[in-house]
Design a protein around this motif. Structure first.
Motif, PDB file in Angstrom:
ATOM      1  N   PRO A  42       0.828  -1.212   0.000  1.00  0.00           N
ATOM      2  CA  PRO A  42       0.000   0.000   0.000  1.00  0.00           C
ATOM      3  C   PRO A  42       0.859   1.258   0.000  1.00  0.00           C
ATOM      4  CG  PRO A  42      -0.854  -1.592   1.550  1.00  0.00           C
ATOM      5  CD  PRO A  42       0.463  -2.129   1.094  1.00  0.00           C
ATOM      6  N   GLY A  43       0.384   2.279  -0.704  1.00  0.00           N
ATOM      7  CA  GLY A  43       1.119   3.523  -0.827  1.00  0.00           C
ATOM      8  C   GLY A  43       1.949   3.594  -2.085  1.00  0.00           C
ATOM      9  N   LEU A  44       2.250   2.420  -2.668  1.00  0.00           N
ATOM     10  CA  LEU A  44       3.016   2.364  -3.911  1.00  0.00           C
ATOM     11  C   LEU A  44       2.283   1.472  -4.915  1.00  0.00           C
ATOM     12  CD1 LEU A  44       6.619   1.893  -2.462  1.00  0.00           C
ATOM     13  CD2 LEU A  44       5.597   4.014  -3.315  1.00  0.00           C
ATOM     14  N   PRO A  45       1.101   1.872  -5.356  1.00  0.00           N
ATOM     15  CA  PRO A  45       0.326   1.004  -6.245  1.00  0.00           C
ATOM     16  C   PRO A  45       0.936   0.842  -7.628  1.00  0.00           C
ATOM     17  CG  PRO A  45      -0.730   3.140  -6.034  1.00  0.00           C
ATOM     18  CD  PRO A  45       0.391   3.127  -5.050  1.00  0.00           C
ATOM     19  N   LEU A  46       1.736   1.808  -8.065  1.00  0.00           N
ATOM     20  CA  LEU A  46       2.304   1.753  -9.409  1.00  0.00           C
ATOM     21  C   LEU A  46       3.762   1.291  -9.419  1.00  0.00           C
ATOM     22  CD1 LEU A  46       0.817   5.062 -10.874  1.00  0.00           C
ATOM     23  CD2 LEU A  46      -0.112   2.743 -10.987  1.00  0.00           C
ATOM     24  N   LEU A  47       4.403   1.312  -8.259  1.00  0.00           N
ATOM     25  CA  LEU A  47       5.811   0.926  -8.160  1.00  0.00           C
ATOM     26  C   LEU A  47       5.922  -0.375  -7.395  1.00  0.00           C
ATOM     27  CD1 LEU A  47       8.775   1.721  -8.691  1.00  0.00           C
ATOM     28  CD2 LEU A  47       8.748   2.899  -6.464  1.00  0.00           C
ATOM     29  N   SER A  48       6.519  -1.384  -8.018  1.00  0.00           N
ATOM     30  CA  SER A  48       6.647  -2.692  -7.369  1.00  0.00           C
ATOM     31  C   SER A  48       7.683  -2.628  -6.258  1.00  0.00           C
ATOM     32  CB  SER A  48       7.077  -3.760  -8.380  1.00  0.00           C
ATOM     33  OG  SER A  48       6.136  -3.872  -9.423  1.00  0.00           O
ATOM     34  N   LEU A  49       7.359  -3.269  -5.146  1.00  0.00           N
ATOM     35  CA  LEU A  49       8.356  -3.426  -4.094  1.00  0.00           C
ATOM     36  C   LEU A  49       9.495  -4.298  -4.606  1.00  0.00           C
ATOM     37  CD1 LEU A  49       9.225  -3.044  -1.115  1.00  0.00           C
ATOM     38  CD2 LEU A  49       8.012  -5.191  -0.628  1.00  0.00           C
ATOM     39  N   ILE A  50       9.151  -5.403  -5.279  1.00  0.00           N
ATOM     40  CA  ILE A  50      10.149  -6.281  -5.879  1.00  0.00           C
ATOM     41  C   ILE A  50       9.541  -7.006  -7.073  1.00  0.00           C
ATOM     42  CG2 ILE A  50       9.591  -8.213  -4.339  1.00  0.00           C
ATOM     43  CD1 ILE A  50      12.570  -9.010  -4.451  1.00  0.00           C
ATOM     44  N   GLU A  51      10.373  -7.226  -8.087  1.00  0.00           N
ATOM     45  CA  GLU A  51       9.998  -8.022  -9.251  1.00  0.00           C
ATOM     46  C   GLU A  51      11.042  -9.123  -9.414  1.00  0.00           C
ATOM     47  OE1 GLU A  51       9.465  -5.686 -12.764  1.00  0.00           O
ATOM     48  OE2 GLU A  51       8.446  -4.055 -11.690  1.00  0.00           O
TER      49      GLU A  51
END
Length: 303
Positions: free
Chosen positions: A130-139
């Protein structure tokens, strides 16, 4: 006076006593356990994703625990799951929030009488908080974990991870020498622990990736997220056969007044069919025969 018809002849009495002692065999001198021990069929588990995160919304006015397990399976009952997405409610304005999406997300756990094994595979996956809907925490392209515990063999645990992953939009090379730290100003920090494996005589465990997350997008002021994320984990415990679980029978001590007669028996009588109790049985039999003979002689003198 006792009636003679109720008295057994001395010779017959000695014979019956001798036959009884010989028929008892090792059971007369050996304790027998009636308990029936059951074997342990082992254990196995696997999980594709596990989170333990604390999410603070609206300047920490609302705290929501982000606890998600994707494809968490356990055996002795064999199990397999292939769910590809994980969502969380009541975070994004009441709308379902997508935590993980993947093309492959598979976990298996099996346990039989001789082998227990857990395995997890995650491929082409993106994890969001949450807070980063467009940026992945990790891929990640693909991570795997496997733990195998088999009777009579050494336990082992193994992992498979790519050479690099994308964290908070940055391509990061993973290092086997220690944790990898990723910091993005105005967004947060992530520490990655790579490829953890543990084995003992009967257990094994493998974790492909573990992330320690601290995200606080100051410019957005939407959410603060702290905690851990585990990707691809597997464990197992070796089955224990029934024969190994049953304790050996204890051997009782022979009576002090029963002495073996003649030469001592050899320690190993496997070829002749004898055993370590044979001297005691023979000594008891000879003692009974001697007693019977004395009784017969005494009866004759009285006659």
């Amino acid at each position: 006076m006792n009636s003679p018809s109720f008295r057994m002849p001395a010779r017959r009495l000695a014979t019956v006593a001798t036959v009884t002692a010989l028929a008892a065999g090792p059971l007369a001198l050996t304790g027998v356990s009636s308990a029936h021990a059951t074997g342990d069929h082992g254990r196995a588990s696997a999980v594709v994703l596990r989170t333990g995160l604390d999410v603070s919304l609206l300047n920490k006015s609302v705290n929501v625990p982000l606890t998600v397990s994707l494809n968490d399976v356990r055996a002795p009952r064999s199990a397999e799951k292939t769910t590809l997405t994980a969502t969380l409610d009541a975070v994004d304005g009441g709308r379902p929030f997508s935590v993980l999406g993947a093309e492959v997300a598979e976990a298996r756990a099996t346990a039989t009488a001789t082998k227990a094994e857990g395995s997890a595979t995650l491929a082409h996956a993106r994890l969001h908080v949450p807070g980063l809907p467009l940026l992945s925490l990790i891929e990640v392209e693909q991570v795997t974990a496997r733990a195998t515990c088999e009777v009579g063999k050494k336990t082992f645990a193994t992992t498979g991870v790519p050479g690099s992953v994308t964290v908070l939009g940055k391509r990061v090379a993973l290092s086997a020498d220690g944790p990898t730290d990723v910091e993005v100003p105005g967004v947060g920090e992530v520490r990655l622990d790579l490829s953890s494996t543990r084995t003992t005589a009967r257990t094994a465990a493998a974790t492909a990736l573990e992330l320690k997350v601290s995200v606080n997008p100051l410019k957005l002021n939407v959410a603060e997220v702290d905690g851990t994320v585990t990707l691809a984990e597997a464990t197992c415990k070796t089955p224990q056969p029934e024969s190994a679980a049953q304790p050996p029978a204890e051997q009782a001590t022979p009576p002090a007044d029963v002495k073996p007669q003649g030469e001592p028996a050899e320690a190993d009588l496997a070829e002749t069919g004898g055993s370590s109790t044979t001297p005691y049985l023979m000594g008891a039999a000879l003692a009974l025969l001697a007693a019977g003979g004395g009784a017969v002689a005494l009866a004759r003198r009285r006659g």
